[in-house]
Design a protein around this motif. Structure first.
Motif, PDB file in Angstrom:
ATOM      1  N   ILE A   1       6.020  12.854  -6.683  1.00 20.62           N
ATOM      2  CA  ILE A   1       5.034  13.909  -6.481  1.00 20.62           C
ATOM      3  C   ILE A   1       4.674  14.562  -7.814  1.00 20.62           C
TER       4      ILE A   1
ATOM      5  N   LEU B   1       0.802   9.454  -5.351  1.00 22.11           N
ATOM      6  CA  LEU B   1       0.453   9.926  -4.012  1.00 22.11           C
ATOM      7  C   LEU B   1      -0.588   9.057  -3.328  1.00 22.11           C
TER       8      LEU B   1
ATOM      9  N   CYS C   1      10.536  13.519  -5.305  1.00 25.76           N
ATOM     10  CA  CYS C   1       9.945  14.650  -6.020  1.00 25.76           C
ATOM     11  C   CYS C   1       9.396  14.219  -7.380  1.00 25.76           C
TER      12      CYS C   1
ATOM     13  N   ALA D   1       5.849  13.195   0.561  1.00 20.39           N
ATOM     14  CA  ALA D   1       4.466  13.424   0.957  1.00 20.39           C
ATOM     15  C   ALA D   1       4.309  13.099   2.447  1.00 20.39           C
TER      16      ALA D   1
ATOM     17  N   LEU E   1      -1.072  17.786  -1.139  1.00 21.71           N
ATOM     18  CA  LEU E   1      -0.358  17.514  -2.381  1.00 21.71           C
ATOM     19  C   LEU E   1      -1.266  16.849  -3.408  1.00 21.71           C
TER      20      LEU E   1
ATOM     21  N   GLY F   1       7.737  18.278  -9.064  1.00 24.42           N
ATOM     22  CA  GLY F   1       7.499  17.869  -7.682  1.00 24.42           C
ATOM     23  C   GLY F   1       8.021  18.891  -6.689  1.00 24.42           C
TER      24      GLY F   1
ATOM     25  N   HIS G   1       8.779   8.980   1.845  1.00 21.09           N
ATOM     26  CA  HIS G   1       8.289   9.834   0.763  1.00 21.09           C
ATOM     27  C   HIS G   1       8.399  11.299   1.200  1.00 21.09           C
TER      28      HIS G   1
ATOM     29  N   TYR H   1       4.140   3.772  -4.682  1.00 25.20           N
ATOM     30  CA  TYR H   1       3.709   4.373  -3.411  1.00 25.20           C
ATOM     31  C   TYR H   1       3.455   3.293  -2.359  1.00 25.20           C
TER      32      TYR H   1
END
Length: 499
Positions: A246, A251, A243, A288, A449, A434, A286, A269
Motif C-alpha cells: 500500500i 494497488l 502495508c 486493500a 486507497l 501503508g 491484501h 498485486y
C-alpha cells in the motif's frame, strides 16, 4: 492540519510516522528491541518490549513534533508477519513470541502434510507449510510445552497484541491471518478442516476484521502514558508486506515492488484469489479491499549485508562500506555470494541451507565481497521475479523500497538483474506509510486507497537496465542458481556440527 500515525512493528525496531493530510511525514521516531536467540534456529521476542518501546516512541513523537494531540485523528499498524503470541484466559502472554525467522519447526511442517495432505493444504492456504509460518509454531508448542498450551485461550500475531494493549480489543485482520497457515484464503475464514485434522481447537483463533476497519479508540491509560487524545481512532492495520505494498502504491494489477529489509520481498498485486502458483510463491490476502498479492521471500536480505558489516566493517556505516562497490565490475571479479544465512524461503523452502562465498582468491578485496553480497541478495530476489514471469505475469516496472533504495549503485544493479525499470519513490517509508494510509482511508480522508496513494506517493527517480550489464547478469544468474543444488547436502551434514 490533521494527522495520522503509522506504527511499523518490525523485527528489530518499531518505527512511528506522523503523517499529515498531504502525505508528508512531518516527524518520525524509531525504538529498537532485542531478539532472543537461545539456540541455532530459534528466534523469539518479549511482547512487552513491543508495548514498552511503542509507548515510549509515541510519547516522544508527541512531545517533540509540536503537533496538537487533538489533531491526530487516527493510527494504524504494520506488523512483522507469522509471529506466535499465546494468551491465557486473562489475555496475559504465556511465553515469548516465536518469530517469523524461527526455523525449529521442520518436523511440524512434515506433520501438517502427513495429516492434511500437501496438495489439499496448498489448495486451502495457497501456500506451503513453512517453518516460519504460525501454524507449525502452534503445533511445536502443543507438542513440546503441553502444560503451557493447555492454558491457551487465543493466539494472535505481534501487531494484534500491540493493538490490544492500546485499545483493549482483540482481533486479527485478513492480511496477517493469511500468513498463519490456518486461513482459507479464498473463503476468508478460518479453516475448520485444517484445525480438525491437526486437533487444534478453533476457539483459539481470534475474530477476523478488515485492515481498514475501525477497531476502537485508545484506552485512557494509553492516552495518559503517551499524550495522545482519548478520541484517537484505531484501525486494524496489516501485515508488513501488505502495508509495504500500500505504501508503494501496489494497488492495481501488474504493479510490483522489491523491498529489502531484514528479509527481502518481491510482491505483485493480484485481483483475485484464483491464481495457482502451486505453492512456489506465497499468496496472501491484501490489506486493500477484496484484493490479494503474490510474494517471494529472501529470508536474509538486508540481514546478509548487516552481518557482513558487523563482521568485516565493525564501526563503519553502510554508506562507507558500500562507497566503492560502483568501482567493482559486474560479477564482483568472479566472486559469488548466496544469502542463505538463516535458510531460504523462495524458491527453496529449506531451513538447513547456509550461505556461501564461491570463487574467492587472494586478489579479492573487501569491496569485491561487499558487491558480491549485494549481487547475491538481488539474485535471490530475481528468483521470485522469474517465477512470476514464468506464470504469465508481465513485470516491466518495479518499485524499490527499503535498504535497496538507498544506494544508487544497488538501484542500478536491480534494474540490470531484474531487467526492468526501477522506480524510487520520494518517500520510501513502505510499511509505515501503508499503515498511515490505512488510517487515512479508514477515517475517510480519501474515498479509496488508490486516491490516497495518488496524493501521498510521488516518484522521485527511475533507473533503466543497461543492456550490456543485463547480458552479463543473465549469465551469472544461471551460475548462481546452480549453487543451491550443489551445496544443499553439504550444509545438511554440517548442521550436525552446530551448537
Amino acid at each position: 492540519m490533521k494527522y495520522v500515525i503509522g506504527v511499523d512493528l518490525g523485527t528489530s525496531a518499531v518505527k512511528l510516522l506522523l503523517v499529515n493530510k498531504l502525505g508528508e511525514v512531518v516527524h518520525e521516531v524509531s525504538k529498537s528491541y532485542p531478539l532472543i536467540q537461545e539456540k541455532t534456529g530459534y528466534s523469539e521476542q518479549d511482547p512487552e518490549e513491543w508495548v514498552r518501546q511503542t509507548t515510549e516512541g509515541i510519547k516522544e513523537l508527541i512531545s517533540t513534533s509540536n503537533v496538537n494531540a487533538d489533531d491526530i485523528e487516527g493510527m494504524s499498524f504494520s506488523g512483522q508477519m507469522h509471529g506466535l503470541v499465546l494468551l491465557d484466559e486473562n489475555n496475559d502472554v504465556l511465553r515469548n513470541a516465536i518469530l517469523w525467522n524461527d526455523t525449529r519447526t521442520t518436523q511440524q511442517c512434515e506433520e501438517i502434510y502427513k495429516k492434511v495432505g500437501k496438495e489439499r493444504f496448498i489448495s486451502i492456504t495457497k501456500n506451503l507449510a513453512l517453518e516460519g509460518f504460525t501454524l507449525p509454531k502452534i503445533l511445536w508448542v502443543k507438542e513440546n510445552e503441553p502444560e503451557l498450551f493447555a492454558k491457551v485461550k487465543l493466539f494472535v500475531l505481534p501487531k494484534d497484541y500491540l493493538r490490544y494493549r492500546i485499545t483493549g480489543n482483540l482481533e486479527m485482520e485478513y492480511s496477517d491471518a493469511a500468513g498463519t497457515s490456518l486461513l482459507d484464503i479464498s473463503a476468508k475464514q478460518w479453516s475448520e478442516e485444517i484445525c480438525k485434522l491437526l486437533e487444534i481447537n478453533m476457539a483459539i483463533c481470534p475474530p477476523l476484521v478488515n485492515s481498514y476497519d475501525n477497531v476502537g479508540k485508545i484506552t485512557p491509560s494509553f492516552a495518559l502514558q503517551t499524550g495522545l487524545a482519548e478520541s484517537t481512532d484505531v484501525f486494524a492495520g496489516g501485515a508488513d508486506n501488505a502495508c509495504g505494498a500500500i505504501g508503494s502504491g501496489i494497488l492495481t494489477e501488474g504493479k510490483t515492488f522489491a523491498s529489502i529489509g531484514t528479509s527481502g520481498v518481491v510482491l505483485s498485486y493480484e485481483e483475485n484469489g484464483d491464481k495457482d502458483y502451486k505453492g512456489k510463491v506465497h499468496y496472501f490476502n491484501h490489506s486493500a479491499p477484496d484484493a490479494y498479492y503474490s510474494m517471494g521471500v529472501t529470508l536474509s536480505a538486508g540481514h546478509s549485508l548487516e552481518w557482513f558489516k558487523n563482521v568485516f566493517a565493525e564501526g563503519e556505516d553502510f554508506e562507507t562500506l558500500l562507497s566503492e562497490i560502483d568501482n567493482v565490475p559486474v560479477g564482483s571479479n568472479g566472486l559469488l555470494f548466496t544469502p542463505y544465512l538463516v535458510g531460504e524461503r523462495t524458491p527453496h523452502a529449506d531451513s538447513s541451507i547456509r550461505a556461501s562465498f564461491i570463487g574467492m582468491d587472494s586478489s579479492h578485496k573487501r569491496r569485491d565481497f561487499a558487491r558480491a553480497v549485494i549481487e547475491g541478495i538481488t539474485f535471490s530476489l530475481n528468483e521470485s521475479i522469474e517465477i512470476f514471469r514464468e506464470n504469465g505475469k508481465i513485470i516491466e516496472t518495479i518499485y524499490s523500497i527499503g535498504g535497496g533504495a538507498k544506494n544508487e549503485a544497488w538501484l542500478q544493479m536491480q534494474a540490470d538483474i531484474f531487467n526492468a525499470t526501477i522506480v524510487k519513490l520520494n518517500s520510501e517509508q513502505g510499511p509505515g506509510m501503508g499503515a498511515a494510509m490505512l488510517a487515512a482511508f479508514g477515517i475517510g480522508w480519501y474515498p479509496s486507497l488508490e486516491a490516497c496513494a495518488a496524493k501521498f506517493l510521488q516518484e522521485a527517480e527511475t533507473y533503466q537496465p543497461i543492456l550490456s550489464n543485463v547480458e552479463k547478469y543473465h549469465s551469472l544468474f544461471r551460475i548462481y542458481k546452480r549453487v543451491y543444488g550443489q551445496t544443499a547436502d553439504i550444509n545438511k551434514e554440517l548442521m550436525h556440527f552446530r551448537s
